[in-house]
Design an enzyme around this catalytic site. Structure first.
Site, PDB file in Angstrom:
ATOM      1  CD  GLU A  42      -6.130 -38.592  11.948  1.00 10.82           C
ATOM      2  OE1 GLU A  42      -6.718 -38.288  12.998  1.00 10.82           O
ATOM      3  OE2 GLU A  42      -4.975 -39.049  11.933  1.00 10.82           O
TER       4      GLU A  42
HETATM    5  C1  BLG Z   1       0.408 -37.975  15.689  1.00 10.52           C
HETATM    6  C2  BLG Z   1       1.400 -37.258  14.762  1.00 10.52           C
HETATM    7  C3  BLG Z   1       2.758 -37.931  14.835  1.00 10.52           C
HETATM    8  C4  BLG Z   1       3.220 -38.028  16.269  1.00 10.52           C
HETATM    9  C5  BLG Z   1       2.146 -38.750  17.085  1.00 10.52           C
HETATM   10  O1  BLG Z   1       0.942 -38.014  16.990  1.00 10.52           O
HETATM   11  O2  BLG Z   1      -0.781 -37.270  15.719  1.00 10.52           O
HETATM   12  N1  BLG Z   1       0.901 -37.369  13.411  1.00 10.52           N
HETATM   13  C6  BLG Z   1       0.527 -36.325  12.687  1.00 10.52           C
HETATM   14  O3  BLG Z   1       0.624 -35.189  13.081  1.00 10.52           O
HETATM   15  C7  BLG Z   1      -0.011 -36.603  11.335  1.00 10.52           C
HETATM   16  O4  BLG Z   1       3.670 -37.161  14.099  1.00 10.52           O
HETATM   17  O5  BLG Z   1       4.415 -38.802  16.305  1.00 10.52           O
HETATM   18  S1  BLG Z   1       5.806 -38.160  16.825  1.00 10.52           S
HETATM   19  O6  BLG Z   1       6.137 -37.032  15.972  1.00 10.52           O
HETATM   20  O7  BLG Z   1       6.782 -39.233  16.708  1.00 10.52           O
HETATM   21  O8  BLG Z   1       5.551 -37.772  18.199  1.00 10.52           O
HETATM   22  C8  BLG Z   1       2.528 -38.945  18.528  1.00 10.52           C
HETATM   23  O9  BLG Z   1       2.693 -37.709  19.159  1.00 10.52           O
HETATM   24  C9  BLG Z   1      -3.016 -37.576  15.076  1.00 10.52           C
HETATM   25  C10 BLG Z   1      -1.930 -38.043  15.953  1.00 10.52           C
HETATM   26  C11 BLG Z   1      -2.474 -37.968  17.337  1.00 10.52           C
HETATM   27  C12 BLG Z   1      -3.910 -38.266  17.153  1.00 10.52           C
HETATM   28  N2  BLG Z   1      -4.254 -37.906  15.775  1.00 10.52           N
HETATM   29  C13 BLG Z   1      -3.005 -38.228  13.714  1.00 10.52           C
HETATM   30  O10 BLG Z   1      -3.403 -39.555  13.786  1.00 10.52           O
HETATM   31  C14 BLG Z   1      -4.812 -37.560  18.110  1.00 10.52           C
HETATM   32  O11 BLG Z   1      -5.247 -36.460  17.869  1.00 10.52           O
HETATM   33  N3  BLG Z   1      -5.110 -38.217  19.244  1.00 10.52           N
HETATM   34  C15 BLG Z   1      -5.946 -37.648  20.301  1.00 10.52           C
HETATM   35  C16 BLG Z   1      -7.385 -37.993  20.089  1.00 10.52           C
HETATM   36  S2  BLG Z   1      -8.362 -37.329  21.348  1.00 10.52           S
HETATM   37  O12 BLG Z   1      -8.135 -35.918  21.423  1.00 10.52           O
HETATM   38  O13 BLG Z   1      -7.987 -37.964  22.584  1.00 10.52           O
HETATM   39  O14 BLG Z   1      -9.699 -37.589  20.971  1.00 10.52           O
END
Ligand code: BLG
Length: 444
Positions: free
Chosen positions: A272
């Site tokens: 992360e």
């Molecule tokens: C996750 C959330 C989930 C959520 C999903 O997104 O975050 N997890 C956490 O907060 C730990 O709870 O599921 S939901 O509640 O059912 O919607 C979907 O919204 C986080 C993710 C998103 C991802 N990292 C943890 O893995 C992220 O930041 N992606 C974007 C990357 S970038 O900005 O494009 O580089």
């Protein structure tokens, strides 16, 4: 069936889940195939290993990363090969890089006593008597790499697979050059007339080569540099030493509270944020464990940039989404599904499972569901799902990377300190007790 091996990460060692190691995993499957019980013995050094093998009768084999050499063939019989390795001269980053045998003159070199590397150096010394080297039977390969890493010796000679595996422990270790040609590792059995064990071994090794089992094991143990790249592997090694110790106690404490493996939690944190507490993604997700605002709120996290709170929230969330998964999903897939849900959310993961079912795939197997996840970003597929569009490729990479970091972390952290103690900064290289200064270390 008795198996003689050596205690090192490339061969056999104990971790929290019990016995493991490349050779161990390969030989355990062999014993299971034959339906016999496995008895592992470790030899302190190579001379002992060949001595033990020579002395015994009954089904005994040596699985210890052995390369067949002419000298050894006089003592034992070797199986079909299972791993190609190249001997590599290793030096410390920042020192001048040797490029050929003449550059070995004047350097402090150490190799394992009785190894094929010692044989190679002996042959070189015949041509160039000014080369000096020491053979030691008090060390393992990881010790040699550590000694180069820390500057206690200038150079060593070890096999490429050991370098590939250990690169992640030793940020300063670099390959100077390949010394000689590739050779093959094989199992060995005692000399004699009876070929029955050797024949069984050979047909087993042929089988795992054909069905892909062998390749999967190689990827897991030796594929880090391929996957992370050289820069990624050094960087990970550096971050292990510089960043993880600051957060290890929180990972351990909250993992224990939530009954998850702290190394898995730490692996998520690395994926992360590279263990950096102040990061924010393009989408506004923040902190060491990258919690969304909603998740943070639901987990009782008031400040996502506080690493302790972030880890607490991540641990709680991981435990929660794991417990919410369908009961029919068994381990280890259950863990990979929980990771995917951490990243993409439980709803979208459910959609991918539904797509898997529709395709006649197994919705409880990660290997099948991960094929469906990327479809969640294509309209023809997501338009027919309950939760709609998701960046489904992201959790696939997410899980693959975390598994890679998790594997590495399970090797480098000390199993005996698991459980009730919370200990800071105890990164561990198997074979060497890093909590002790070198002079108290029986292995050095
Ligand atoms: C996750 C959330 C989930 C959520 C999903 O997104 O975050 N997890 C956490 O907060 C730990 O709870 O599921 S939901 O509640 O059912 O919607 C979907 O919204 C986080 C993710 C998103 C991802 N990292 C943890 O893995 C992220 O930041 N992606 C974007 C990357 S970038 O900005 O494009 O580089």
């Amino acid at each position: 069936m008795r198996v003689i091996t050596r205690n090192s990460p490339a061969t056999y060692f104990q971790d929290r889940n019990g016995e493991t190691g490349f050779e161990y995993e390969l030989v355990k499957r062999f014993a299971d195939d034959l339906g016999v019980k496995l008895e592992i013995e470790t030899a302190d050094n190579l001379d002992d290993l060949f001595g033990q093998l020579g002395k015994t009768n009954g089904p005994v084999l040596a699985a210890a990363g052995l390369v067949s050499s002419e000298q050894r063939q006089q003592q034992v019989r070797f199986s079909h090969p299972y791993l190609e390795v190249t001997p590599q001269i290793i030096y410390r980053n920042g020192q001048s890089r040797p490029t050929n045998a003449a550059d070995l003159v004047g350097k402090k070199i150490m190799v394992l006593k009785g190894s094929t590397h010692a044989e190679q150096l002996a042959a070189l010394k015949k041509q160039n008597p000014a080369i000096e080297y020491e053979e030691s039977d008090a060390v393992e390969v990881v010790d040699l790499l550590r000694m180069v890493d820390e500057g206690q010796i200038d150079l060593t000679l070890v096999d490429s697979n050991e370098v590939a595996m250990n690169q992640v422990y030793f940020p300063n270790v670099r390959v100077a050059f390949d010394l000689g040609n590739a050779s093959n590792q094989s199992w060995a059995v005692a000399a004699g007339e009876d070929n029955s064990l050797l024949n069984e071994i050979n047909s087993y090794l042929d089988k795992v080569e054909k069905n892909g089992t062998l390749q999967r094991l190689k990827d897991r143990y030796y594929g880090h540099v391929d996957v992370l790249g050289y820069v990624g592997a050094y960087t990970f090694a550096q971050h292990l030493q510089q960043r993880l110790p600051k957060y290890e106690k929180h990972f351990r404490a909250y993992a224990k509270e939530e009954k998850v493996d702290w190394r898995l939690l730490a692996a998520i944190g690395y994926q992360e944020s590279l263990w950096q507490p102040a990061v924010t993604s393009k989408t506004g997700v923040r902190g060491l464990m990258m919690l969304t605002q909603n998740t943070a709120q639901a987990m009782g996290v008031s400040n996502r940039l506080d690493p302790k709170q972030s880890i607490m929230g991540g641990a709680k969330y991981l435990a929660r989404i794991k417990s919410e998964l369908d009961d029919s999903i068994a381990e280890p897939d259950r863990t990979w599904f929980a990771l995917a849900a951490y990243n993409v959310g439980g709803g979208h993961l459910e959609d991918a499972r539904t797509l898997a079912k529709r395709e006649g795939l197994n919705p409880n197997k990660w290997l099948d569901v991960k094929k469906m996840l990327p479809r969640l970003s294509q309209k023809q597929w997501y338009s027919k799902t309950r939760y709609g569009y998701a960046r489904g490729g992201e959790p696939v990479h997410f899980v693959a990377n975390i598994r890679r970091y998790y594997d590495i972390l399970t090797w480098v952290t000390q199993p005996q300190l698991e459980g009730n103690q919370v200990v800071e900064g105890n990164l561990h290289v198997p074979g060497v007790d890093k909590t002790k200064p070198p002079e108290d270390n029986p292995k050095l």
